[in-house]
Scaffold this motif. Structure first.
Motif, PDB file in Angstrom:
ATOM      1  N   VAL A 104       8.803   6.563  12.219  1.00 51.57           N
ATOM      2  CA  VAL A 104       7.747   6.344  11.250  1.00 51.57           C
ATOM      3  C   VAL A 104       7.254   7.693  10.758  1.00 51.57           C
ATOM      4  CG1 VAL A 104       6.995   4.106  12.174  1.00 51.57           C
ATOM      5  CG2 VAL A 104       6.005   6.212  13.078  1.00 51.57           C
ATOM      6  N   ASP A 105       6.608   7.689   9.576  1.00 49.16           N
ATOM      7  CA  ASP A 105       6.079   8.942   9.026  1.00 49.16           C
ATOM      8  C   ASP A 105       4.770   9.357   9.681  1.00 49.16           C
ATOM      9  OD1 ASP A 105       8.175   9.131   7.074  1.00 49.16           O
ATOM     10  OD2 ASP A 105       7.180   7.519   5.976  1.00 49.16           O
ATOM     11  N   GLY A 106       4.085   8.399  10.275  1.00 50.36           N
ATOM     12  CA  GLY A 106       2.822   8.685  10.934  1.00 50.36           C
ATOM     13  C   GLY A 106       2.368   7.460  11.703  1.00 50.36           C
ATOM     14  N   ALA A 107       1.337   7.648  12.521  1.00 49.19           N
ATOM     15  CA  ALA A 107       0.797   6.525  13.301  1.00 49.19           C
ATOM     16  C   ALA A 107      -0.716   6.624  13.327  1.00 49.19           C
ATOM     17  CB  ALA A 107       1.360   6.532  14.718  1.00 49.19           C
ATOM     18  N   LEU A 108      -1.392   5.501  13.069  1.00 47.73           N
ATOM     19  CA  LEU A 108      -2.854   5.439  13.069  1.00 47.73           C
ATOM     20  C   LEU A 108      -3.291   4.806  14.379  1.00 47.73           C
ATOM     21  CD1 LEU A 108      -5.250   6.090  11.170  1.00 47.73           C
ATOM     22  CD2 LEU A 108      -5.177   3.702  10.427  1.00 47.73           C
ATOM     23  N   VAL A 109      -4.040   5.568  15.176  1.00 47.88           N
ATOM     24  CA  VAL A 109      -4.481   5.108  16.495  1.00 47.88           C
ATOM     25  C   VAL A 109      -5.989   5.270  16.593  1.00 47.88           C
ATOM     26  CG1 VAL A 109      -2.261   5.775  17.520  1.00 47.88           C
ATOM     27  CG2 VAL A 109      -4.167   7.393  17.552  1.00 47.88           C
ATOM     28  N   GLU A 110      -6.560   4.689  17.631  1.00 47.62           N
ATOM     29  CA  GLU A 110      -7.998   4.821  17.849  1.00 47.62           C
ATOM     30  C   GLU A 110      -8.296   6.252  18.259  1.00 47.62           C
ATOM     31  OE1 GLU A 110      -9.287   1.973  20.660  1.00 47.62           O
ATOM     32  OE2 GLU A 110      -8.690   0.242  19.464  1.00 47.62           O
ATOM     33  N   GLY A 111      -9.260   6.876  17.584  1.00 43.09           N
ATOM     34  CA  GLY A 111      -9.644   8.231  17.895  1.00 43.09           C
ATOM     35  C   GLY A 111     -10.963   8.284  18.622  1.00 43.09           C
ATOM     36  N   ALA A 112     -11.522   9.476  18.699  1.00 42.66           N
ATOM     37  CA  ALA A 112     -12.813   9.654  19.344  1.00 42.66           C
ATOM     38  C   ALA A 112     -13.912   9.054  18.482  1.00 42.66           C
ATOM     39  CB  ALA A 112     -13.076  11.139  19.584  1.00 42.66           C
ATOM     40  N   GLY A 113     -14.736   8.188  19.040  1.00 41.91           N
ATOM     41  CA  GLY A 113     -15.811   7.567  18.286  1.00 41.91           C
ATOM     42  C   GLY A 113     -15.270   6.521  17.330  1.00 41.91           C
ATOM     43  N   PRO A 114     -15.951   6.343  16.216  1.00 42.23           N
ATOM     44  CA  PRO A 114     -15.552   5.289  15.274  1.00 42.23           C
ATOM     45  C   PRO A 114     -14.398   5.688  14.359  1.00 42.23           C
ATOM     46  CG  PRO A 114     -17.506   6.402  14.457  1.00 42.23           C
ATOM     47  CD  PRO A 114     -17.204   7.027  15.803  1.00 42.23           C
ATOM     48  N   ASN A 115     -13.974   6.959  14.395  1.00 40.71           N
ATOM     49  CA  ASN A 115     -12.966   7.451  13.452  1.00 40.71           C
ATOM     50  C   ASN A 115     -11.559   7.324  14.029  1.00 40.71           C
ATOM     51  OD1 ASN A 115     -15.022   8.332  11.666  1.00 40.71           O
ATOM     52  ND2 ASN A 115     -15.284  10.187  12.910  1.00 40.71           N
ATOM     53  N   PRO A 116     -10.646   6.607  13.349  1.00 40.83           N
ATOM     54  CA  PRO A 116      -9.259   6.534  13.817  1.00 40.83           C
ATOM     55  C   PRO A 116      -8.557   7.881  13.632  1.00 40.83           C
ATOM     56  CG  PRO A 116      -9.470   5.448  11.705  1.00 40.83           C
ATOM     57  CD  PRO A 116     -10.864   5.826  12.122  1.00 40.83           C
ATOM     58  N   LEU A 118      -4.894   9.960  12.839  1.00 40.28           N
ATOM     59  CA  LEU A 118      -3.569   9.847  12.241  1.00 40.28           C
ATOM     60  C   LEU A 118      -2.650  10.878  12.877  1.00 40.28           C
ATOM     61  CD1 LEU A 118      -1.704   8.608  10.070  1.00 40.28           C
ATOM     62  CD2 LEU A 118      -2.506  10.389   8.504  1.00 40.28           C
ATOM     63  N   LEU A 119      -1.597  10.391  13.542  1.00 41.68           N
ATOM     64  CA  LEU A 119      -0.609  11.263  14.162  1.00 41.68           C
ATOM     65  C   LEU A 119       0.572  11.425  13.207  1.00 41.68           C
ATOM     66  CD1 LEU A 119      -0.541   9.632  17.716  1.00 41.68           C
ATOM     67  CD2 LEU A 119      -1.970  11.533  16.943  1.00 41.68           C
ATOM     68  N   VAL A 120       0.979  12.654  12.924  1.00 44.32           N
ATOM     69  CA  VAL A 120       2.106  12.909  12.020  1.00 44.32           C
ATOM     70  C   VAL A 120       3.040  13.932  12.635  1.00 44.32           C
ATOM     71  CG1 VAL A 120       0.835  12.343   9.909  1.00 44.32           C
ATOM     72  CG2 VAL A 120       0.801  14.687  10.770  1.00 44.32           C
ATOM     73  N   GLY A 121       4.327  13.816  12.307  1.00 41.68           N
ATOM     74  CA  GLY A 121       5.296  14.819  12.741  1.00 41.68           C
ATOM     75  C   GLY A 121       5.259  16.017  11.813  1.00 41.68           C
ATOM     76  N   GLU A 122       5.377  15.760  10.505  1.00 42.75           N
ATOM     77  CA  GLU A 122       5.249  16.792   9.481  1.00 42.75           C
ATOM     78  C   GLU A 122       4.143  16.378   8.527  1.00 42.75           C
ATOM     79  OE1 GLU A 122       8.918  17.437   7.511  1.00 42.75           O
ATOM     80  OE2 GLU A 122       9.993  18.105   9.306  1.00 42.75           O
ATOM     81  N   ARG A 123       3.420  17.365   8.016  1.00 46.16           N
ATOM     82  CA  ARG A 123       2.314  17.050   7.106  1.00 46.16           C
ATOM     83  C   ARG A 123       2.846  16.394   5.845  1.00 46.16           C
ATOM     84  NH1 ARG A 123      -2.537  19.619   8.212  1.00 46.16           N
ATOM     85  NH2 ARG A 123      -3.330  18.086   6.719  1.00 46.16           N
ATOM     86  N   ASP A 124       2.285  15.230   5.524  1.00 43.71           N
ATOM     87  CA  ASP A 124       2.647  14.487   4.323  1.00 43.71           C
ATOM     88  C   ASP A 124       1.357  14.213   3.555  1.00 43.71           C
ATOM     89  OD1 ASP A 124       3.380  12.703   2.357  1.00 43.71           O
ATOM     90  OD2 ASP A 124       4.773  11.593   3.618  1.00 43.71           O
ATOM     91  N   ALA A 125       1.116  15.015   2.498  1.00 48.39           N
ATOM     92  CA  ALA A 125      -0.149  14.929   1.779  1.00 48.39           C
ATOM     93  C   ALA A 125      -0.360  13.547   1.168  1.00 48.39           C
ATOM     94  CB  ALA A 125      -0.201  16.005   0.689  1.00 48.39           C
ATOM     95  N   THR A 126       0.718  12.926   0.678  1.00 48.93           N
ATOM     96  CA  THR A 126       0.580  11.617   0.055  1.00 48.93           C
ATOM     97  C   THR A 126       0.176  10.556   1.060  1.00 48.93           C
ATOM     98  OG1 THR A 126       2.258  12.201  -1.578  1.00 48.93           O
ATOM     99  CG2 THR A 126       1.762   9.858  -1.304  1.00 48.93           C
ATOM    100  N   MET A 127       0.860  10.533   2.214  1.00 48.18           N
ATOM    101  CA  MET A 127       0.530   9.551   3.245  1.00 48.18           C
ATOM    102  C   MET A 127      -0.876   9.777   3.780  1.00 48.18           C
ATOM    103  SD  MET A 127       1.418   6.912   4.958  1.00 48.18           S
ATOM    104  CE  MET A 127       3.197   6.750   4.764  1.00 48.18           C
ATOM    105  N   GLU A 128      -1.254  11.034   3.970  1.00 54.13           N
ATOM    106  CA  GLU A 128      -2.599  11.338   4.466  1.00 54.13           C
ATOM    107  C   GLU A 128      -3.658  10.860   3.483  1.00 54.13           C
ATOM    108  OE1 GLU A 128      -2.911  15.460   5.442  1.00 54.13           O
ATOM    109  OE2 GLU A 128      -1.074  15.459   6.627  1.00 54.13           O
ATOM    110  N   ALA A 129      -3.391  11.060   2.172  1.00 51.42           N
ATOM    111  CA  ALA A 129      -4.362  10.631   1.163  1.00 51.42           C
ATOM    112  C   ALA A 129      -4.468   9.108   1.122  1.00 51.42           C
ATOM    113  CB  ALA A 129      -3.944  11.166  -0.210  1.00 51.42           C
ATOM    114  N   VAL A 130      -3.338   8.413   1.266  1.00 47.31           N
ATOM    115  CA  VAL A 130      -3.348   6.949   1.256  1.00 47.31           C
ATOM    116  C   VAL A 130      -4.151   6.416   2.441  1.00 47.31           C
ATOM    117  CG1 VAL A 130      -1.905   4.903   1.577  1.00 47.31           C
ATOM    118  CG2 VAL A 130      -1.204   6.678  -0.036  1.00 47.31           C
ATOM    119  N   VAL A 131      -3.893   6.942   3.638  1.00 48.71           N
ATOM    120  CA  VAL A 131      -4.594   6.467   4.840  1.00 48.71           C
ATOM    121  C   VAL A 131      -6.073   6.803   4.768  1.00 48.71           C
ATOM    122  CG1 VAL A 131      -4.777   6.704   7.344  1.00 48.71           C
ATOM    123  CG2 VAL A 131      -2.520   6.577   6.263  1.00 48.71           C
ATOM    124  N   SER A 132      -6.400   8.033   4.362  1.00 47.92           N
ATOM    125  CA  SER A 132      -7.806   8.438   4.274  1.00 47.92           C
ATOM    126  C   SER A 132      -8.566   7.589   3.272  1.00 47.92           C
ATOM    127  CB  SER A 132      -7.905   9.921   3.884  1.00 47.92           C
ATOM    128  OG  SER A 132      -7.317  10.736   4.866  1.00 47.92           O
TER     129      SER A 132
END
Length: 394
Positions: A104-116, A118-132
């Motif tokens: 997968v290009d990334g994985a969204l998991v439970e983070g510290a507090g209320p904020n999930p 995003l784990l990524v292997g290589e930075r993908d600006a498009t995927m990060e913008a979509v998830v954010s």
């Protein structure tokens, strides 16, 4: 015994045309150029497919409560043209392993507090913008619901497209590619005509030919023969191009795109008649292949200018430069097809450009025929146009 009947003018023209077709169709330069143009056309499409493949899709792993964000992430991806595939994992360890293994290009998991997180292997600006964007939008919706705001009553923008921008863009792309092919074939076949004229002058073959026919018949046969060959070549290239576009799924080809291809083919006929006549007349002024470049340079520059303006017209089809040059004989075969592809040209404008081209061709054939007739038998050095005109009218 009856005397042998003298061949008619039409028969002599057909004879020369058949001779040009049979000699050029076996020419290595013609065969190689045809193959190269087809390979370049197919190669460009294949390259576009290779570059675009995978660029508009992605895979995102989701764990735990973050799974509720899946539909929101997919919706956010659609707004920016990214097709997001959601893959659910049981725990963070499985999701992390999937990212490390590039499943997968990334994985969204439970983070510290209320904020999930995003784990990524290589930075993908498009995927990060979509998830954010999806996470932020979901959080705002939750806050509004907690505040008692009815989201159903919020205004939404209704988008009403007034035209098919995608089809317009495809027509322009097809027109530009077609004009590039047209430009290449105009230079190629016009030079074939010019080289044939010089070859016949230097080998004195022209003296034998003119013993049985008039200069205009020889000129007409050359232009007609190579024109038929060129027309057949551009039709084949058009068929191969459309077939490749369908095979590679580069464009959807509605009737408008087919009409664009046919428009380019029609303008090739007019452009070829214009440039072949000019090149043939210019070539008749010299007797050596080494001198051919000097007399063909002005017309070649005109072709180059037309091609450059045609590319510019794709971005500004209603601009003054594109509009004016689309009526200028010699430039119109390259500029007008691009303007027609944008849908910014009235029918009377196309008709006017065609009429002006026909008038220019008629003048060139009439005046150039005299130059051709007067210079064809002069095999010593270069012949001035004034001398050729004087000899041709004598």
């Amino acid at each position: 015994m009856s005397e042998p009947r003298t061949p008619s003018a039409a028969a002599l023209v057909r004879l020369v045309a058949g001779r040009e077709i049979s000699s050029r169709i076996r020419d290595k330069n013609f065969i190689i150029s045809s193959i190269v143009i087809v390979l370049l056309l197919v190669g460009v499409m294949a390259f576009q497919v290779a570059v675009n493949s995978g660029g508009n899709e992605g895979r995102l792993g989701i764990v735990g409560d973050a799974g509720q964000l899946g539909p929101a992430i997919q919706a956010q991806g659609e707004t920016v043209g990214v097709d997001v595939e959601i893959v659910e994992y049981a725990d963070e360890a499985a999701a992390r392993a999937a990212v490390e293994d590039e499943e997968v290009d990334g994985a969204l998991v439970e983070g510290a507090g209320p904020n999930p997180e995003l784990l990524v292997g290589e930075r993908d600006a498009t995927m990060e913008a979509v998830v954010s964007g999806a996470v932020t939008g979901a959080a705002i919706s939750d806050r509004l619901l907690e505040a008692g705001v009815d989201l159903q009553t919020l205004p939404q923008v209704a988008v009403t497209p007034l035209g098919d921008a995608e089809d317009d863009g495809q027509r322009v792309i097809v027109a530009i590619i077609g004009v590039a092919v047209l430009y290449s074939l105009l230079i190629l076949f016009a030079q074939f005509v010019a080289q044939g004229v010089v070859e016949e002058k230097s080998s004195r073959v022209v003296e034998l030919l003119l013993a049985t026919m008039r200069p205009w018949q020889l000129l007409a046969g050359k232009i007609l023969g190579l024109g038929v060959l060129g027309l057949g070549q551009i039709v084949v290239i058009g068929i191969v191009g459309v077939s490749a576009a369908l095979a590679f799924d580069v464009v959807s080809v509605p009737g408008e795109l087919i009409s664009t291809v046919l428009t380019v083919v029609a303008w090739f006929v007019l452009g070829y008649a214009f440039y072949a006549s000019v090149f043939a007349v210019a070539a008749s002024l010299v007797s050596r292949q080494e001198d051919l470049g000097s007399v063909l340079t002005p017309t070649t520059i005109l072709l180059v200018v037309g091609f450059i303006v045609a590319i510019q017209a794709a971005g500004d089809p209603t601009g003054t430069l594109a509009t004016v040059t689309s009526y200028v004989p010699g430039l119109s075969p390259l500029v007008m097809p691009v303007r027609q592809a944008t849908g910014e040209v009235a029918l009377w404008e196309v008709a006017l450009a065609v009429v002006l081209m026909l008038v220019a061709i008629a003048l060139i054939v009439r005046l150039g025929g005299r130059v051709y007739a007067g210079a064809l038998l002069r095999t010593s050095g270069k012949t001035k146009i004034r001398e050729a005109l004087r000899a041709g009218s004598a």
